[in-house]
Scaffold this motif. Structure first.
Motif, PDB file in Angstrom:
ATOM      1  N   TYR A 357       0.853  -1.185   0.000  1.00  0.00           N
ATOM      2  CA  TYR A 357       0.000   0.000   0.000  1.00  0.00           C
ATOM      3  C   TYR A 357       0.891   1.237   0.000  1.00  0.00           C
ATOM      4  N   LEU A 358       0.611   2.165  -0.899  1.00  0.00           N
ATOM      5  CA  LEU A 358       1.356   3.415  -0.993  1.00  0.00           C
ATOM      6  C   LEU A 358       0.375   4.565  -0.858  1.00  0.00           C
ATOM      7  N   LEU A 359       0.690   5.510   0.032  1.00  0.00           N
ATOM      8  CA  LEU A 359      -0.238   6.621   0.297  1.00  0.00           C
ATOM      9  C   LEU A 359       0.495   7.952   0.286  1.00  0.00           C
ATOM     10  N   ASP A 360      -0.209   8.981  -0.139  1.00  0.00           N
ATOM     11  CA  ASP A 360       0.322  10.340  -0.211  1.00  0.00           C
ATOM     12  C   ASP A 360       0.154  11.027   1.146  1.00  0.00           C
ATOM     13  N   THR A 361       1.266  11.402   1.776  1.00  0.00           N
ATOM     14  CA  THR A 361       1.194  12.115   3.059  1.00  0.00           C
ATOM     15  C   THR A 361       1.228  13.635   2.876  1.00  0.00           C
ATOM     16  N   HIS A 362       1.080  14.102   1.655  1.00  0.00           N
ATOM     17  CA  HIS A 362       0.926  15.533   1.375  1.00  0.00           C
ATOM     18  C   HIS A 362       2.209  16.317   1.738  1.00  0.00           C
ATOM     19  N   SER A 363       2.033  17.569   2.106  1.00  0.00           N
ATOM     20  CA  SER A 363       3.192  18.427   2.351  1.00  0.00           C
ATOM     21  C   SER A 363       3.099  19.121   3.703  1.00  0.00           C
ATOM     22  N   TYR A 364       2.725  20.413   3.672  1.00  0.00           N
ATOM     23  CA  TYR A 364       2.759  21.220   4.887  1.00  0.00           C
ATOM     24  C   TYR A 364       1.363  21.392   5.483  1.00  0.00           C
ATOM     25  N   SER A 365       1.326  21.672   6.761  1.00  0.00           N
ATOM     26  CA  SER A 365       0.067  21.765   7.480  1.00  0.00           C
ATOM     27  C   SER A 365      -0.858  22.810   6.849  1.00  0.00           C
ATOM     28  N   PRO A 366      -2.125  22.467   6.635  1.00  0.00           N
ATOM     29  CA  PRO A 366      -3.086  23.458   6.130  1.00  0.00           C
ATOM     30  C   PRO A 366      -3.630  24.357   7.236  1.00  0.00           C
ATOM     31  N   ASP A 367      -3.219  24.095   8.478  1.00  0.00           N
ATOM     32  CA  ASP A 367      -3.722  24.867   9.616  1.00  0.00           C
ATOM     33  C   ASP A 367      -2.566  25.126  10.581  1.00  0.00           C
ATOM     34  N   GLU A 368      -1.655  26.028  10.169  1.00  0.00           N
ATOM     35  CA  GLU A 368      -0.448  26.292  10.957  1.00  0.00           C
ATOM     36  C   GLU A 368      -0.764  26.891  12.324  1.00  0.00           C
ATOM     37  N   ASN A 369      -1.861  27.593  12.447  1.00  0.00           N
ATOM     38  CA  ASN A 369      -2.197  28.218  13.736  1.00  0.00           C
ATOM     39  C   ASN A 369      -2.451  27.179  14.824  1.00  0.00           C
ATOM     40  N   HIS A 370      -3.025  26.052  14.430  1.00  0.00           N
ATOM     41  CA  HIS A 370      -3.365  25.033  15.425  1.00  0.00           C
ATOM     42  C   HIS A 370      -2.442  23.826  15.370  1.00  0.00           C
ATOM     43  N   TYR A 371      -1.945  23.494  14.158  1.00  0.00           N
ATOM     44  CA  TYR A 371      -1.122  22.297  13.991  1.00  0.00           C
ATOM     45  C   TYR A 371       0.097  22.649  13.135  1.00  0.00           C
ATOM     46  N   HIS A 372       1.146  23.056  13.817  1.00  0.00           N
ATOM     47  CA  HIS A 372       2.347  23.518  13.136  1.00  0.00           C
ATOM     48  C   HIS A 372       3.075  22.342  12.489  1.00  0.00           C
ATOM     49  N   GLY A 373       3.675  22.601  11.331  1.00  0.00           N
ATOM     50  CA  GLY A 373       4.545  21.591  10.735  1.00  0.00           C
ATOM     51  C   GLY A 373       3.985  20.988   9.462  1.00  0.00           C
ATOM     52  N   TYR A 374       3.699  19.698   9.508  1.00  0.00           N
ATOM     53  CA  TYR A 374       3.374  18.967   8.285  1.00  0.00           C
ATOM     54  C   TYR A 374       1.929  18.479   8.269  1.00  0.00           C
ATOM     55  N   ASP A 375       1.483  18.166   7.070  1.00  0.00           N
ATOM     56  CA  ASP A 375       0.109  17.715   6.826  1.00  0.00           C
ATOM     57  C   ASP A 375      -0.067  16.275   7.329  1.00  0.00           C
ATOM     58  N   TRP A 376      -1.295  15.785   7.263  1.00  0.00           N
ATOM     59  CA  TRP A 376      -1.620  14.468   7.790  1.00  0.00           C
ATOM     60  C   TRP A 376      -2.484  13.715   6.793  1.00  0.00           C
ATOM     61  N   LEU A 377      -2.512  12.405   6.961  1.00  0.00           N
ATOM     62  CA  LEU A 377      -3.374  11.572   6.135  1.00  0.00           C
ATOM     63  C   LEU A 377      -4.833  11.909   6.406  1.00  0.00           C
ATOM     64  N   LYS A 378      -5.619  12.024   5.347  1.00  0.00           N
ATOM     65  CA  LYS A 378      -7.002  12.470   5.458  1.00  0.00           C
ATOM     66  C   LYS A 378      -7.976  11.288   5.636  1.00  0.00           C
ATOM     67  N   THR A 379      -9.165  11.614   6.098  1.00  0.00           N
ATOM     68  CA  THR A 379     -10.187  10.599   6.338  1.00  0.00           C
ATOM     69  C   THR A 379     -10.488   9.801   5.075  1.00  0.00           C
ATOM     70  N   SER A 380     -10.553  10.492   3.919  1.00  0.00           N
ATOM     71  CA  SER A 380     -10.861   9.784   2.665  1.00  0.00           C
ATOM     72  C   SER A 380      -9.781   8.757   2.332  1.00  0.00           C
ATOM     73  N   GLN A 381      -8.526   9.049   2.674  1.00  0.00           N
ATOM     74  CA  GLN A 381      -7.446   8.096   2.419  1.00  0.00           C
ATOM     75  C   GLN A 381      -7.543   6.885   3.331  1.00  0.00           C
ATOM     76  N   ILE A 382      -7.850   7.124   4.610  1.00  0.00           N
ATOM     77  CA  ILE A 382      -7.971   6.018   5.559  1.00  0.00           C
ATOM     78  C   ILE A 382      -9.173   5.149   5.195  1.00  0.00           C
ATOM     79  N   ASP A 383     -10.273   5.779   4.808  1.00  0.00           N
ATOM     80  CA  ASP A 383     -11.451   5.019   4.384  1.00  0.00           C
ATOM     81  C   ASP A 383     -11.131   4.187   3.146  1.00  0.00           C
TER      82      ASP A 383
END
Length: 545
Positions: A357-383
């Motif tokens: 299984y290969l998944l895209d972990t994206h790039s940088y956080s879309p919400d730097e104010n609350h979650y600094h750093g890098y993006d996360w795997l999304k619900t649609s990917q986990i589903d």
């Protein structure tokens, strides 16, 4: 009053002219900028033949300048030949192409392309059916009214750098770069030319070897550039270093010595800020795998789309290359590059023995104010992952041995920070730069009985760490590939570039992993497997072996 009206009219007229020129100027500037703005246009189409080539230049300070040629059938390769380094000027290659059925009876087609200052010698200079003509930037084209399918030029593209290669069938990179103005920082644009019809690309079918084993090479963070690149933190410090040649030599040596059956590119193949033409960087790794006839698959890291191509454009290139099994995945799932690969059982069996299984972990956080750093795997990917895994389970039970599932990502999961305080094997040299927000993909991996997940991203980490299930038993190994490329950071604190291997013995349902170094004090150090360990035995996660 009259004077004021006249003066106001003149001012409005001047302003209108200025506004018109500004619009034309801005529009022209956007037309001539590199591929950061233009979408990547294909350099060839099936059923078309090339009838002419030309290089045109234009200036951003001249609103009436344009990098086009009037007339039908001309198509521009949307790559600025100066890669944006031409100050106020840009240059583009234009290709004139036609459908072969639309050619008139004696219309000439291009049968060869060369770069040089003098006319190339023809194999038959007395022939009346072919002749060389010169074009700008040192281009010579051979024109002929005779049309032999294998001799006609059907595609022309532009790559960059003295190390440019083309993995595509029927394509050949010219030995010399185009002759551009020498007072500019030359990007060394090189033409690559295809003769004959496009070759159909068949996807490889990876399969367990006759001895029941299968070896995967995880090449993490190659950080390839447009051109040879610049080394960062190279060890030993007194050794000359060219980033991309050294990275590729290292990978090629391991391919020849370890003889892997499959390669996983776990992100940051392209060093975005030094890759104004990402295609040239992608091609360098792809050509190496094609040359060694090794199937491979890739996902993206946070730097892959920082050059001139976005994820979708890069994946479209990778998807069409020989030996590549890379693909974009479902459009309704977040990211580009969420997919799985089945490794078939040995012999002529159609049953899957391994699933990757290969998944895209994206790039940088879309919400730097609350979650600094890098993006996360999304619900649609986990589903998608859970539904795909569950749909495959019935079929996997038909395999006569124990079927095993593995996963690869780029950015580590939050659990790589070791919240359960487990012992690890390998180097923990820098804090894991995992996302601050946790979507609990680790739990989904364990629930679906994935035995190992491996990432890249943190170049000087290469450890393997067990993760616990709800019963507090080891149920998943979380590994790092270790940085392989000299274009990215690494090599400090005595940490040398490295590559991780996984060998699956399907006879015992066993997975063994180890690393290989790029440099060591002794030859024995180079040949040695580092931190070799069994992580799965009998189809179950094991520790302390």
């Amino acid at each position: 009053m009259t004077r004021r009206i006249v003066r106001t009219g003149i001012q409005l007229g001047i302003f209108s002219i200025f506004l018109f020129l500004l619009i034309v100027f801005v529009d022209n500037r956007y037309r001539v900028l590199p591929n950061a703005i233009h979408s990547h246009l294909p350099a060839h189409h099936p059923g078309l033949v090339v009838t002419d080539l030309e290089v045109v230049t234009c200036s951003s300070i001249n609103p009436f300048s344009k990098c086009t040629i009037d007339g039908p059938d001309w198509h521009r390769i949307n790559k600025d030949l100066y890669l944006g380094k031409g100050y106020v000027s840009s240059a583009y290659l234009l290709v004139r192409r036609k459908k072969e059925d639309d050619l008139s009876a004696h219309e000439e087609v291009v049968t060869d392309v060369r770069i040089g200052r003098i006319q190339p010698s023809s194999l038959d200079p007395t022939s009346k059916d072919q002749r060389w003509e010169s074009r700008r930037a040192g281009i010579w084209i051979k024109l002929s009214s005779k049309r032999h399918e294998s001799e006609m030029v059907t595609g022309v593209d532009v790559l960059f750098g003295p190390d440019a290669v083309d993995p595509r069938s029927n394509w050949q990179v010219q030995d010399l770069s185009l002759f551009l103005d020498t007072d500019r920082d030359s990007a060394e644009p090189r033409l690559t030319v295809r003769k004959g019809p496009a070759q159909k690309i068949e996807k490889p079918v990876p399969r367990i070897r006759k001895d029941g084993k299968f070896k995967i090479m995880q090449a993490a963070d190659l950080h390839l550039a447009t051109g040879i690149g610049k080394c960062r933190h190279a060890l030993p410090e007194n050794q000359p270093c060219e980033a991309d040649p050294r990275t590729l030599d290292f990978a090629a040596r391991l391919i020849e010595e370890e003889k892997p059956d499959f390669v996983v590119l776990s992100g940051d193949q392209v060093n975005g800020d030094t890759a104004p033409d990402a295609q040239s960087a992608i091609f360098k790794a792809s050509e190496m795998f094609a040359r060694h006839k090794i199937p491979y698959a890739g996902i993206f890291g946070n730097h892959d789309d920082e050059g001139n191509l976005n994820r979708a454009e890069s994946m479209a290139i990778m998807d069409g290359l020989p030996y590549s099994m890379s693909t974009a995945g479902p459009e309704d799932v977040d990211g580009v590059g969420n997919y799985y690969i089945e490794i078939l059982a040995r012999g002529s069996s159609t049953h899957s023995a391994l699933t990757l299984y290969l998944l895209d972990t994206h790039s940088y956080s879309p919400d730097e104010n609350h979650y600094h750093g890098y993006d996360w795997l999304k619900t649609s990917q986990i589903d998608w992952f859970k539904s795909t895994s569950q749909s495959l389970k019935r079929k996997h039970k038909e395999y006569t041995h124990i079927h095993m599932d593995l996963a690869f990502i780029h950015i580590p999961l939050p659990e790589y920070r070791n919240p359960d305080q487990q012992s690890w094997v390998g180097n923990w040299t820098e804090p894991p730069t995992a996302p601050a927000y946790n979507t609990n993909f680790k739990d989904a991996l364990i629930e679906e009985n994935v035995l190992m997940v491996s990432c890249g991203h943190d170049h000087v980490n290469d450890y393997c760490l067990p993760a616990l299930n709800k019963e507090k038993n080891p149920a998943l190994w979380m590994c790092y590939g270790g940085g392989a490329g000299f274009g990215g950071y690494g090599g400090y604190y005595g940490y040398h570039r490295r590559v991780r291997f996984f060998e699956m013995d399907m006879n015992e349902a066993r997975i063994t992993t180890w690393k290989r170094m790029e440099w060591a004090e002794t030859k024995e150090g180079l040949e040695k497997r580092v931190d070799e360990q069994i992580i799965v035995d009998g189809g179950r996660v094991v520790t302390g072996m």
